[in-house]
Design a protein around this motif. Sequence first.
Motif, mmCIF file in Angstrom:
data_model
loop_
_atom_site.group_PDB
_atom_site.id
_atom_site.type_symbol
_atom_site.label_atom_id
_atom_site.label_comp_id
_atom_site.label_asym_id
_atom_site.label_seq_id
_atom_site.Cartn_x
_atom_site.Cartn_y
_atom_site.Cartn_z
ATOM 1 N N THR A 76 2.369 4.864 -4.150
ATOM 2 C CA THR A 76 2.767 6.194 -4.607
ATOM 3 C C THR A 76 3.987 6.126 -5.514
ATOM 4 O OG1 THR A 76 4.085 6.517 -2.608
ATOM 5 C CG2 THR A 76 1.829 7.355 -2.585
ATOM 6 N N ASP A 77 4.637 4.971 -5.546
ATOM 7 C CA ASP A 77 5.783 4.752 -6.422
ATOM 8 C C ASP A 77 5.270 4.604 -7.858
ATOM 9 O OD1 ASP A 77 7.954 3.571 -7.858
ATOM 10 O OD2 ASP A 77 8.750 2.809 -5.968
ATOM 11 N N PRO A 78 6.008 5.094 -8.845
ATOM 12 C CA PRO A 78 5.559 4.964 -10.231
ATOM 13 C C PRO A 78 5.395 3.524 -10.710
ATOM 14 C CG PRO A 78 7.547 6.328 -10.095
ATOM 15 C CD PRO A 78 7.237 5.831 -8.727
ATOM 16 N N ALA A 79 6.075 2.581 -10.075
ATOM 17 C CA ALA A 79 5.935 1.175 -10.471
ATOM 18 C C ALA A 79 4.547 0.679 -10.079
ATOM 19 C CB ALA A 79 7.014 0.334 -9.793
ATOM 20 N N PRO A 80 3.929 -0.166 -10.898
ATOM 21 C CA PRO A 80 2.572 -0.632 -10.584
ATOM 22 C C PRO A 80 2.567 -1.550 -9.356
ATOM 23 C CG PRO A 80 3.425 -1.776 -12.500
ATOM 24 C CD PRO A 80 4.438 -0.722 -12.134
ATOM 25 N N GLY A 81 1.909 -1.108 -8.275
ATOM 26 C CA GLY A 81 1.817 -1.913 -7.064
ATOM 27 C C GLY A 81 0.419 -2.418 -6.822
ATOM 28 N N GLY A 82 -0.546 -1.973 -7.600
ATOM 29 C CA GLY A 82 -1.942 -2.348 -7.391
ATOM 30 C C GLY A 82 -2.195 -3.834 -7.499
ATOM 31 N N ARG A 83 -1.537 -4.501 -8.422
ATOM 32 C CA ARG A 83 -1.759 -5.942 -8.563
ATOM 33 C C ARG A 83 -1.301 -6.680 -7.322
ATOM 34 N NH1 ARG A 83 0.534 -6.263 -14.527
ATOM 35 N NH2 ARG A 83 -1.217 -5.284 -15.565
ATOM 36 N N SER A 84 -0.187 -6.268 -6.784
ATOM 37 C CA SER A 84 0.317 -6.888 -5.571
ATOM 38 C C SER A 84 -0.676 -6.661 -4.423
ATOM 39 C CB SER A 84 1.683 -6.306 -5.207
ATOM 40 O OG SER A 84 2.151 -6.853 -4.009
ATOM 41 N N LEU A 85 -1.198 -5.454 -4.322
ATOM 42 C CA LEU A 85 -2.152 -5.125 -3.272
ATOM 43 C C LEU A 85 -3.423 -5.952 -3.416
ATOM 44 C CD1 LEU A 85 -2.570 -3.314 -0.841
ATOM 45 C CD2 LEU A 85 -3.550 -1.614 -2.363
ATOM 46 N N GLN A 86 -3.922 -6.116 -4.634
ATOM 47 C CA GLN A 86 -5.112 -6.941 -4.848
ATOM 48 C C GLN A 86 -4.865 -8.385 -4.465
ATOM 49 O OE1 GLN A 86 -5.870 -6.109 -8.980
ATOM 50 N NE2 GLN A 86 -7.636 -4.853 -8.461
ATOM 51 N N GLU A 128 3.896 -3.961 13.379
ATOM 52 C CA GLU A 128 5.039 -4.735 12.876
ATOM 53 C C GLU A 128 5.563 -4.266 11.523
ATOM 54 O OE1 GLU A 128 4.741 -8.960 13.070
ATOM 55 O OE2 GLU A 128 3.632 -8.878 14.959
ATOM 56 N N ALA A 129 4.743 -3.499 10.804
ATOM 57 C CA ALA A 129 5.142 -3.048 9.456
ATOM 58 C C ALA A 129 6.331 -2.094 9.545
ATOM 59 C CB ALA A 129 3.969 -2.364 8.755
ATOM 60 N N ARG A 130 7.156 -2.184 8.551
ATOM 61 C CA ARG A 130 8.304 -1.266 8.501
ATOM 62 C C ARG A 130 7.833 0.115 8.074
ATOM 63 N NH1 ARG A 130 10.700 -6.180 6.037
ATOM 64 N NH2 ARG A 130 9.497 -5.563 4.248
ATOM 65 N N PRO A 131 8.402 1.153 8.690
ATOM 66 C CA PRO A 131 8.002 2.531 8.295
ATOM 67 C C PRO A 131 8.505 2.915 6.924
ATOM 68 C CG PRO A 131 9.577 2.582 10.124
ATOM 69 C CD PRO A 131 9.325 1.136 9.773
ATOM 70 N N TYR A 190 0.834 -1.202 0.000
ATOM 71 C CA TYR A 190 0.000 0.000 0.000
ATOM 72 C C TYR A 190 0.871 1.255 0.000
ATOM 73 C CZ TYR A 190 -3.917 3.017 1.087
ATOM 74 O OH TYR A 190 -4.871 4.001 1.043
ATOM 75 N N ARG A 191 1.934 1.235 0.794
ATOM 76 C CA ARG A 191 2.844 2.382 0.825
ATOM 77 C C ARG A 191 3.519 2.589 -0.533
ATOM 78 N NH1 ARG A 191 4.603 -0.070 5.210
ATOM 79 N NH2 ARG A 191 3.631 0.579 7.125
ATOM 80 N N ARG A 192 3.781 1.506 -1.237
ATOM 81 C CA ARG A 192 4.463 1.609 -2.530
ATOM 82 C C ARG A 192 3.538 2.090 -3.651
ATOM 83 N NH1 ARG A 192 6.592 -3.377 -0.788
ATOM 84 N NH2 ARG A 192 5.228 -4.440 -2.243
#
Length: 60
Positions: free
Chosen positions: A15-25, A57-60, A11-13
């Motif tokens: 905002t990164d230009p790389a597509p992270g939505g698939r990972s989140l889904q 537990e999540a890394r900041p 979720y934090r990623r």
Amino acid sequence: MTAQVAWYDAYRRLTDPAPGGRSLQRLSLLIATHPYWGPEGPSPAARMALREQARREARP
């Protein structure tokens, strides 16, 4: 727990230009359908407890 922590990282990623939505889904599905919850899925209270613990537990 591992999947929920990874979900926060993904979720934090977003905002990164790389597509992270698939990972989140994929992680959302993994968390929601985990056998631990049983056939009816997690209760709202159980989901909140998981989120709070994973957030700590999540890394900041």
